[in-house]
Design a protein around this motif. Sequence first.
Motif, mmCIF file in Angstrom:
data_model
loop_
_atom_site.group_PDB
_atom_site.id
_atom_site.type_symbol
_atom_site.label_atom_id
_atom_site.label_comp_id
_atom_site.label_asym_id
_atom_site.label_seq_id
_atom_site.Cartn_x
_atom_site.Cartn_y
_atom_site.Cartn_z
ATOM 1 N N GLU A 5 1.085 4.271 -2.670
ATOM 2 C CA GLU A 5 1.716 5.494 -2.162
ATOM 3 C C GLU A 5 3.231 5.312 -2.218
ATOM 4 O O GLU A 5 3.762 4.359 -1.645
ATOM 5 C CB GLU A 5 1.238 5.769 -0.736
ATOM 6 C CG GLU A 5 -0.259 6.075 -0.724
ATOM 7 C CD GLU A 5 -0.856 6.229 0.662
ATOM 8 O OE1 GLU A 5 -2.094 6.338 0.739
ATOM 9 O OE2 GLU A 5 -0.097 6.231 1.661
ATOM 10 N N ILE B 26 3.511 12.430 5.336
ATOM 11 C CA ILE B 26 2.414 11.450 5.366
ATOM 12 C C ILE B 26 1.174 12.007 4.659
ATOM 13 O O ILE B 26 0.514 11.311 3.899
ATOM 14 C CB ILE B 26 2.118 11.024 6.825
ATOM 15 C CG1 ILE B 26 3.314 10.225 7.365
ATOM 16 C CG2 ILE B 26 0.818 10.226 6.931
ATOM 17 C CD1 ILE B 26 3.278 9.926 8.842
ATOM 18 N N ARG B 27 0.907 13.266 4.890
ATOM 19 C CA ARG B 27 -0.249 13.917 4.252
ATOM 20 C C ARG B 27 -0.119 13.886 2.718
ATOM 21 O O ARG B 27 -1.060 13.589 2.012
ATOM 22 C CB ARG B 27 -0.353 15.363 4.771
ATOM 23 C CG ARG B 27 -1.618 16.054 4.398
ATOM 24 C CD ARG B 27 -2.787 15.576 5.233
ATOM 25 N NE ARG B 27 -4.038 16.039 4.642
ATOM 26 C CZ ARG B 27 -4.950 15.226 4.117
ATOM 27 N NH1 ARG B 27 -4.780 13.919 4.137
ATOM 28 N NH2 ARG B 27 -6.054 15.714 3.605
ATOM 29 N N ARG C 12 4.777 14.636 9.482
ATOM 30 C CA ARG C 12 3.326 14.652 9.253
ATOM 31 C C ARG C 12 2.969 15.188 7.871
ATOM 32 O O ARG C 12 2.002 14.776 7.254
ATOM 33 C CB ARG C 12 2.620 15.483 10.321
ATOM 34 C CG ARG C 12 2.514 14.748 11.637
ATOM 35 C CD ARG C 12 2.006 15.676 12.711
ATOM 36 N NE ARG C 12 2.040 15.012 13.998
ATOM 37 C CZ ARG C 12 1.088 14.207 14.441
ATOM 38 N NH1 ARG C 12 0.014 13.975 13.720
ATOM 39 N NH2 ARG C 12 1.196 13.636 15.614
ATOM 40 N N ARG D 154 0.832 -1.198 0.000
ATOM 41 C CA ARG D 154 0.000 0.000 0.000
ATOM 42 C C ARG D 154 0.879 1.265 0.000
ATOM 43 O O ARG D 154 0.620 2.232 -0.688
ATOM 44 C CB ARG D 154 -0.850 -0.087 1.282
ATOM 45 C CG ARG D 154 -1.740 1.025 1.659
ATOM 46 C CD ARG D 154 -2.259 0.793 3.095
ATOM 47 N NE ARG D 154 -1.159 0.569 4.032
ATOM 48 C CZ ARG D 154 -0.569 1.534 4.736
ATOM 49 N NH1 ARG D 154 -0.980 2.773 4.650
ATOM 50 N NH2 ARG D 154 0.445 1.271 5.550
ATOM 51 N N ARG D 155 1.946 1.204 0.792
ATOM 52 C CA ARG D 155 2.854 2.356 0.862
ATOM 53 C C ARG D 155 4.283 1.833 0.817
ATOM 54 O O ARG D 155 4.683 1.036 1.663
ATOM 55 C CB ARG D 155 2.613 3.130 2.166
ATOM 56 C CG ARG D 155 3.500 4.338 2.327
ATOM 57 C CD ARG D 155 3.156 5.131 3.564
ATOM 58 N NE ARG D 155 1.876 5.824 3.450
ATOM 59 C CZ ARG D 155 1.255 6.421 4.458
ATOM 60 N NH1 ARG D 155 1.795 6.409 5.671
ATOM 61 N NH2 ARG D 155 0.093 7.021 4.273
ATOM 62 N N GLU E 72 -2.409 3.440 -7.573
ATOM 63 C CA GLU E 72 -2.843 3.996 -6.278
ATOM 64 C C GLU E 72 -1.931 3.590 -5.128
ATOM 65 O O GLU E 72 -2.326 3.642 -3.961
ATOM 66 C CB GLU E 72 -4.283 3.575 -5.931
ATOM 67 C CG GLU E 72 -5.311 4.016 -6.943
ATOM 68 C CD GLU E 72 -5.958 5.336 -6.575
ATOM 69 O OE1 GLU E 72 -6.709 5.365 -5.593
ATOM 70 O OE2 GLU E 72 -5.686 6.343 -7.272
ATOM 71 N N LEU F 62 1.520 11.767 0.982
ATOM 72 C CA LEU F 62 1.343 10.382 0.527
ATOM 73 C C LEU F 62 -0.137 10.017 0.500
ATOM 74 O O LEU F 62 -0.607 9.394 -0.453
ATOM 75 C CB LEU F 62 2.113 9.421 1.438
ATOM 76 C CG LEU F 62 3.643 9.501 1.317
ATOM 77 C CD1 LEU F 62 4.324 8.753 2.453
ATOM 78 C CD2 LEU F 62 4.107 8.948 -0.024
ATOM 79 N N GLU F 63 -0.856 10.441 1.532
ATOM 80 C CA GLU F 63 -2.302 10.159 1.565
ATOM 81 C C GLU F 63 -3.008 10.781 0.364
ATOM 82 O O GLU F 63 -3.986 10.249 -0.132
ATOM 83 C CB GLU F 63 -2.906 10.693 2.866
ATOM 84 C CG GLU F 63 -2.554 9.812 4.057
ATOM 85 C CD GLU F 63 -2.871 10.480 5.412
ATOM 86 O OE1 GLU F 63 -2.697 9.810 6.437
ATOM 87 O OE2 GLU F 63 -3.258 11.681 5.439
ATOM 88 N N LYS F 64 -2.460 11.930 -0.082
ATOM 89 C CA LYS F 64 -3.041 12.594 -1.254
ATOM 90 C C LYS F 64 -2.469 12.042 -2.555
ATOM 91 O O LYS F 64 -2.666 12.621 -3.619
ATOM 92 C CB LYS F 64 -2.789 14.101 -1.173
ATOM 93 C CG LYS F 64 -3.601 14.770 -0.079
ATOM 94 C CD LYS F 64 -3.466 16.262 -0.180
ATOM 95 C CE LYS F 64 -4.414 16.954 0.765
ATOM 96 N NZ LYS F 64 -4.192 18.409 0.784
ATOM 97 N N LYS F 65 -1.736 10.942 -2.448
ATOM 98 C CA LYS F 65 -1.152 10.218 -3.599
ATOM 99 C C LYS F 65 -0.111 11.036 -4.356
ATOM 100 O O LYS F 65 0.074 10.883 -5.570
ATOM 101 C CB LYS F 65 -2.253 9.722 -4.580
ATOM 102 C CG LYS F 65 -3.408 8.982 -3.913
ATOM 103 C CD LYS F 65 -2.989 7.675 -3.285
ATOM 104 C CE LYS F 65 -4.153 6.996 -2.570
ATOM 105 N NZ LYS F 65 -3.757 6.204 -1.407
#
Length: 243
Positions: A47, A120-121, A117, A7-8, A45, A123-126
Motif C-alpha cells: 500500500e 486509509i480506505r 479515514r 505492508r504500507r 500489493e 489504501l486498503e483498496k490498493k
Amino acid sequence: MTPSRYRRILLKISGEMLAGTQAYGIQPDILHTLAEEISEVVKMEVEVALVIGGGNIFRGIAASATGMERASADYMGMLATMLNALALQNALEKREITTRVLSAIEMRQLAEGYIRRRAIRHLEKKRVVIFAAGTGNPYFTTDTAAALRAMEIGADVILKGTKVNGIYDSDPVTNPKATMFEEVSFLTVLNKRLKVMDSTAITLCMDNKLPLIVFNLSETGNLKRVVNKEKIGTLVTTTPKHP
Ligand code: UDP
C-alpha cells in the motif's frame, strides 16, 4: 514473526527530484521513471501513499527572502505541490495504477479533500494515495506533512527518496571523504543538524517512534529493494544499532 516486506509505506518525493537535471519544473523522463518504480511496488500489493514536495516550482522561504509575506509565499508553495501531484497521478494512471489525490487545501475540481479515514480506505483498496498541499498550513514543509500523514495512516515506515545514497556525516557533493551512516538515531540527526528533513519532521518521527529510511530513489530498483527490507540507504530510528 516480522514480515519480510513493508505492508504500507509513505514515500516522500521532493520537488527537486522531479526537476531532474533541470533547475526548475518537471523533467518528463524522471516523472515516468518514478511512476514505473512506484508501479512495481504497487504490483507487489504494497500500500503506497505519496507526499510530494514543490521546491522545483516554488519555495515559500525563498520568496519571503525577496520581500514577499511568508504566509502568502507558503500558500503558493503548497499550490506548487498540487502541480506535481497531478503530474505524478497522470504518469501513474498511464500505467493503469489507480490513484487518488487528496489535498490539504480544498480544490474540489482537482482533488478530494483530505480525510484520514478516506485515505486509509483508498489504501486498503490498493489505490495509490497522493497527498497534495502539504499540511495545508504555512510555515511547514512537505517533510513535516510526510511525517504527519505517515502517522495518521499508520504507515510502517517513511521512505525519503533522494538523489544521494543516504545520510552522510558531511555533504557528499562537496566533501569526497564524507561517510554514510548505515543507521543513525533521530537525536544524532537533530544534534548534528544533519540535512535529512527539517527538525519539526524529525521530532515528530522521533516522538512517535516512526522509522525513516533515506535512500537513493534515482537508482532503478531501489524502491523495490527498500520495500523488501534490503539494507540500502540510511535507517533513522530511536534505537539504531550503532548510534
Ligand atoms: N509548504 C507549506 N506548508 C506545508 C508544506 C509546504 O507552506 O505544509 C510550502 C512551503 O512554502 C514550501 C513549499 O510549500 O517551501 C514547497 O514544499 P517543500 O519545500 O517542502 O518541497 P520540497 O523541498 O520537498 O520540494
